[in-house]
Design an enzyme around this catalytic site. Structure first.
Site, PDB file in Angstrom:
ATOM      1  N   TYR A 119      -9.127   6.349   6.709  1.00 41.34           N
ATOM      2  CA  TYR A 119      -9.249   7.209   8.636  1.00 41.34           C
ATOM      3  C   TYR A 119     -10.540   7.683   8.110  1.00 41.34           C
ATOM      4  O   TYR A 119     -10.082   8.691   8.169  1.00 41.34           O
ATOM      5  CB  TYR A 119      -7.819   7.059   8.931  1.00 41.34           C
ATOM      6  CG  TYR A 119      -7.402   5.426   9.174  1.00 41.34           C
ATOM      7  CD1 TYR A 119      -6.106   5.292   8.270  1.00 41.34           C
ATOM      8  CD2 TYR A 119      -6.741   5.474  10.519  1.00 41.34           C
ATOM      9  CE1 TYR A 119      -4.981   4.324   8.604  1.00 41.34           C
ATOM     10  CE2 TYR A 119      -5.277   4.547  10.602  1.00 41.34           C
ATOM     11  CZ  TYR A 119      -5.406   4.344   9.667  1.00 41.34           C
ATOM     12  OH  TYR A 119      -4.475   2.905   9.864  1.00 41.34           O
ATOM     13  N   PRO A 172      -4.487   0.735  18.886  1.00 42.03           N
ATOM     14  CA  PRO A 172      -3.957   0.594  17.434  1.00 42.03           C
ATOM     15  C   PRO A 172      -4.126   2.145  15.950  1.00 42.03           C
ATOM     16  O   PRO A 172      -3.724   1.261  15.124  1.00 42.03           O
ATOM     17  CB  PRO A 172      -4.948  -0.588  17.170  1.00 42.03           C
ATOM     18  CG  PRO A 172      -6.060  -0.193  17.346  1.00 42.03           C
ATOM     19  CD  PRO A 172      -5.547   0.757  18.871  1.00 42.03           C
ATOM     20  N   HIS A 175       1.120  -1.190  -0.453  1.00 43.07           N
ATOM     21  CA  HIS A 175       0.638  -0.342  -0.299  1.00 43.07           C
ATOM     22  C   HIS A 175       0.808   1.505   0.021  1.00 43.07           C
ATOM     23  O   HIS A 175       1.495   1.773   0.296  1.00 43.07           O
ATOM     24  CB  HIS A 175      -0.824   0.017   1.473  1.00 43.07           C
ATOM     25  CG  HIS A 175      -2.150  -0.626   1.385  1.00 43.07           C
ATOM     26  ND1 HIS A 175      -3.270  -1.019   1.946  1.00 43.07           N
ATOM     27  CD2 HIS A 175      -2.212  -1.868   0.305  1.00 43.07           C
ATOM     28  CE1 HIS A 175      -3.843  -1.798   1.544  1.00 43.07           C
ATOM     29  NE2 HIS A 175      -3.499  -2.483   0.807  1.00 43.07           N
ATOM     30  N   TYR A 219       4.016   6.597   9.857  1.00 37.30           N
ATOM     31  CA  TYR A 219       3.083   5.733   9.500  1.00 37.30           C
ATOM     32  C   TYR A 219       4.013   4.323   9.034  1.00 37.30           C
ATOM     33  O   TYR A 219       3.901   2.938   9.071  1.00 37.30           O
ATOM     34  CB  TYR A 219       2.083   5.810   8.440  1.00 37.30           C
ATOM     35  CG  TYR A 219       1.097   4.427   7.885  1.00 37.30           C
ATOM     36  CD1 TYR A 219      -0.032   4.288   9.205  1.00 37.30           C
ATOM     37  CD2 TYR A 219       1.094   3.659   7.557  1.00 37.30           C
ATOM     38  CE1 TYR A 219      -0.891   3.629   9.419  1.00 37.30           C
ATOM     39  CE2 TYR A 219       0.215   3.024   7.280  1.00 37.30           C
ATOM     40  CZ  TYR A 219      -0.709   2.994   8.195  1.00 37.30           C
ATOM     41  OH  TYR A 219      -2.516   1.822   8.002  1.00 37.30           O
ATOM     42  N   LYS A 279       0.540   0.547  15.532  1.00 36.23           N
ATOM     43  CA  LYS A 279       2.626   0.367  15.424  1.00 36.23           C
ATOM     44  C   LYS A 279       2.782  -1.011  16.412  1.00 36.23           C
ATOM     45  O   LYS A 279       3.874  -1.289  16.550  1.00 36.23           O
ATOM     46  CB  LYS A 279       2.871   1.904  16.199  1.00 36.23           C
ATOM     47  CG  LYS A 279       2.866   2.912  15.580  1.00 36.23           C
ATOM     48  CD  LYS A 279       3.846   2.748  14.894  1.00 36.23           C
ATOM     49  CE  LYS A 279       4.223   3.553  13.349  1.00 36.23           C
ATOM     50  NZ  LYS A 279       3.722   2.676  12.235  1.00 36.23           N
TER      51      LYS A 279
END
Ligand SMILES: Cc1cc2nc3c(=O)[nH]c(=O)nc-3n(C[C@H](O)[C@H](O)[C@H](O)COP(=O)(O)OP(=O)(O)OC[C@H]3O[C@@H](n4cnc5c(N)ncnc54)[C@H](O)[C@@H]3O)c2cc1C
Length: 398
Positions: A208, A300, A79, A392, A304
């Site tokens: 998100y 979550p 991704h 990220y 991580k």
């Protein structure tokens, strides 16, 4: 020690056969360092437990370059970005353009399958379904772990070092006297309602979503199974929700003028995942080291947890490698500080993502508007996007 107890000697005794414990054992064996892993669950239970799903590029390299398996590259999905969605509009963060990195969608249970298979292939000593685990004599030169195997045989493992990789509910950190550790902890007033669903992905990448109704994460597992979450009360009863009510709740959190619609299918798992941030400091007591969730947990939101567990293992492996190669305890003495530097960066990132994306019941109109301002600030600034993208996809390993 009862007379019937069998004694085994090894170099490193590892409590916990999750990603941290198995990866450490795998790396040690490649360096010719002996270890024994004890795990209280059985192989099939772990294989079917769904947890994390996003691997940083550094975690993928650890799996492939250390010879665990290349399946992550063929069966996982790369991704190159995520969507931040707020006010009903999606804003794509292009990780490749921003920081030249990607993440990989590859479920934690597949990571477990690969690690367990590599240990078996290489003749590793991993004992599943053990009970009555104890760790003792941690401040001596011969720290020990004891356990009972499924046949009822009691064992004592005498080692140079014990590694507590026994997860967030584990007993190893509690073996550190309270006056010798600091527990840094916060709880959150919300949890995630998670579902696994048989359906194709609703979007090419993860979404998100912040909405006035609360947060939602539209995540994935593979081409046929999707993972979705919405923010809920920590006391929510997952079984009390009908499938129709779950879809309605998820959809209203991603609704927008673009008409984005979730792809639905049969829901085959529902669960409520509580949130907390925790760090045990230091990650060492005598000759026992903590690694992964045993020493710290993150909410979550920033994906991580699993990656931090593997990052700890990288640092600990190098330290043990130096000790066995040269006799120098220098890196072992620095393990806790080195690992915690990344842990606290990840704690901050996970906390930031969580507070920026979730809403609180007691939220004022000022706070709601401020959060939207923060999201707009990140989404409209290359620097803001880069901070998120770098964290990220994972900071470089030193
Ligand atoms: C429901 C859930 C969903 C999650 N979702 C995400 C996500 O989306 N993204 C993300 O990054 N992270 C997520 N996480 C966190 C992630 O799964 C963990 O960070 C990761 O598993 C840490 O690996 P670990 O090896 O340190 O611990 P674990 O995977 O917890 O492994 C510890 C092992 O130790 C064993 N054990 C415990 N006590 C004993 C004992 N006394 N004797 C022997 N063995 C013992 C346990 O059975 C377990 O197998 C999630 C966690 C949970 C619980």
């Amino acid at each position: 020690m009862p007379a019937a107890t069998q004694v085994i000697k090894t170099q490193v005794g590892i409590v916990g056969g999750g990603p941290a414990g198995l990866m450490l054992s795998h790396l040690l064996s490649r360096a010719g360092i002996a270890s024994i892993v004890i795990e209280k669950r059985d192989h099939e239970t772990i294989r079917h437990t769904h947890r994390a799903g996003i691997l940083e590029a550094g975690s993928v390299k650890m799996l492939t370059e250390s010879g665990v398996d290349g399946r992550v590259l063929t069966e996982g999905h790369r991704h190159d970005g995520i969507d931040l969605r707020f006010n009903g509009t999606s804003h794509r963060l292009d990780f490749q353009d921003l920081v030249g990195e990607s993440v990989w969608l590859y479920a934690q249970n597949e990571v477990f399958v690969d690690l367990a298979a590599a240990r078996k292939r290489d003749g590793g000593d991993v004992r599943f379904s053990v009970t009555d685990t104890e760790v003792l004599d941690l401040e001596t030169d011969v720290p020990k772990m004891r356990f009972t195997d499924p046949a009822g045989q009691r064992f004592e493992v005498q080692a140079d070092f014990i590694v507590g990789a026994d997860g967030s509910q584990g007993m190893c950190k509690r073996a550190i006297p309270a006056e010798k550790r600091s527990d840094h902890f916060i709880a959150y007033p919300f949890a995630w309602f998670g579902i696994l669903v048989e359906a194709p992905p609703s979007a090419p990448e993860l979404i998100y979503a912040n909405s006035e109704h609360g947060f939602a994460l539209i995540s994935q597992r593979n081409d046929h199974v999707q993972r979705m979450y919405f923010q809920c009360d920590p006391g929510e009863d997952a079984a009390a929700w009908s499938d129709e009510a779950i879809w309605a709740e998820l959809q209203r959190r991603v609704d927008g003028p673009d008409g984005f619609t979730l792809k639905r299918g049969p829901i085959f798992e529902k669960m409520v995942l509580p949130f907390r941030s925790y760090v045990c400091e230091p990650l060492r007591h005598g000759n026992m080291f903590l690694a992964g969730d045993a020493g710290h947990t993150v909410p979550p939101t920033g994906a991580k947890g699993l990656n931090l567990a593997l990052a700890d293992v990288r640092v600990l492996f190098e330290a043990l490698g130096q000790f066995y190669a040269t006799g120098s305890p220098e890196l072992l003495d620095g393990y806790s500080d080195t690992a915690l530097e990344r842990v606290w960066k990840a704690q901050n990132f996970s906390f930031w993502m969580t507070t920026m994306l979730h809403s609180r019941e007691d939220q004022t109109s000022f706070e709601r508007k401020r959060i939207l301002g923060e999201l707009a600030g990140v989404a409209s600034s290359r620097y803001g996007q880069q901070y998120l993208a770098e964290a990220y996809t994972g900071w470089p390993h030193s």
